[in-house]
Motif scaffolding. Sequence first.
Motif, PDB file in Angstrom:
ATOM      1  N   SER A 346     -22.149  21.285  -5.810  1.00 57.38           N
ATOM      2  CA  SER A 346     -22.662  21.041  -3.913  1.00 57.38           C
ATOM      3  C   SER A 346     -23.742  21.194  -3.512  1.00 57.38           C
ATOM      4  N   GLY A 349     -25.938  18.405  -4.175  1.00 58.86           N
ATOM      5  CA  GLY A 349     -25.538  17.623  -2.794  1.00 58.86           C
ATOM      6  C   GLY A 349     -26.148  18.008  -2.242  1.00 58.86           C
ATOM      7  N   SER A 352     -29.937  16.767  -2.742  1.00 61.34           N
ATOM      8  CA  SER A 352     -29.908  15.131  -2.556  1.00 61.34           C
ATOM      9  C   SER A 352     -29.841  14.893  -0.892  1.00 61.34           C
ATOM     10  N   GLY A 373     -21.822  20.496   2.494  1.00 57.05           N
ATOM     11  CA  GLY A 373     -21.854  21.413   0.141  1.00 57.05           C
ATOM     12  C   GLY A 373     -20.532  22.310   1.367  1.00 57.05           C
TER      13      GLY A 373
END
Length: 392
Positions: A346, A349, A352, A373
Amino acid sequence: MKYKLSLLIDSLLSSGANFLITFLLLKYEGNESVVMFGVAMTLALIFLSFQRTIVLIPFNLKEDKSSKIRIIEFLSCSLFLLVLFLVLIFISTYFAFSYQGQWLLAPALFAFLFIHESFRYLLMVSKLYFLPALVSVVLVSTFAVSLLFSGLSIELLINTYLCLFALELIVITLFVTFKKANSGEQKLDIFFWFRDTRHLLNRNVQSISQLLLVHSPFLLVSALYPATISSVLFIARSVFQPVQILIKSLEAVDQRKLASLKDDAHTFVKSLFKKYMLISLVASSICLLIAVYLFPVVYADQAVPKLGDLLFWAGILTCLSCSRSVEMLLVKKNMYKKMNSLYLLSGLGVSSLLLLNLFLHVQISPSFSIFLGWLFLAITYYLIVMKGVDNE
């Protein structure tokens, strides 16, 4: 019961102080000071998580924690961690803040929060329950009184934190000096905290994995995004912080109930998941209404969270609250790998998405990326509970 009440009062006062500081900094100092305080708080919370895993949890689990020897062991390890973490914070903030004196904010804030946590755990065993709450009353009162004069400033924050740190340090020193040792106490073992390497490793890996989702987005946005954008995260976090404190208070009671259950743990956690969701939704709605009506009255054209950001953060706190119930079950079943891997996934992610939005110049709020997330984590946890988990 008295300790739980004092802990709740102290937590609410601390939350109120953080909200008041963020509120006043935005009014008198602007977005950059809000970001500065938010970064300092984030760094402090990161290192406080390791204080909790290394020394506070083991001390709380000891049966003879009221003895003078155990207290000296606790304070010895705490002093070592305080010096070590302060050095790391000094290094990380000296070059980050451009104005002279402002780099002291993060070390001063961390030193106060660290000694205050130690203060709370130490006085828990001496029945002086409400002294930490009294310190928090002084903290809130100092910033409230500042409204009568020139308003809040970074310098006032630093001086207040350092004075309260010195005050609590003096009280702790006097407490240990005048405490009588019990007959037949065990020998001093200051390395006790590092002997249970397996559980220590599990707890610290858990803290590190959670950092990617809980704290890293704040540091990443503060470093790469404009202050008008990054300040929104810290303002919204302070607005909804009472929700997290409320859930933590409930969790302290429910965790003990779950630990005593041998059967039907999944059924109990399912009910907790629904209960935490309902409570956090109601509490988040109240915080949301306060923010929506309060900010326009006070701030006029200054950059404050938009309704969309506040709604995302209401969702974040709801997802976080639901996730806490499942984490209790995973810890009970010693399933740290599953929990840590989900936090890592999470957190990576979210990081990113934040970098992608920045480099592609996409106008997506960082709050939305963080919400995705936490939503992923909450949904995954819900599927784990519904499906059931087995021991690793």
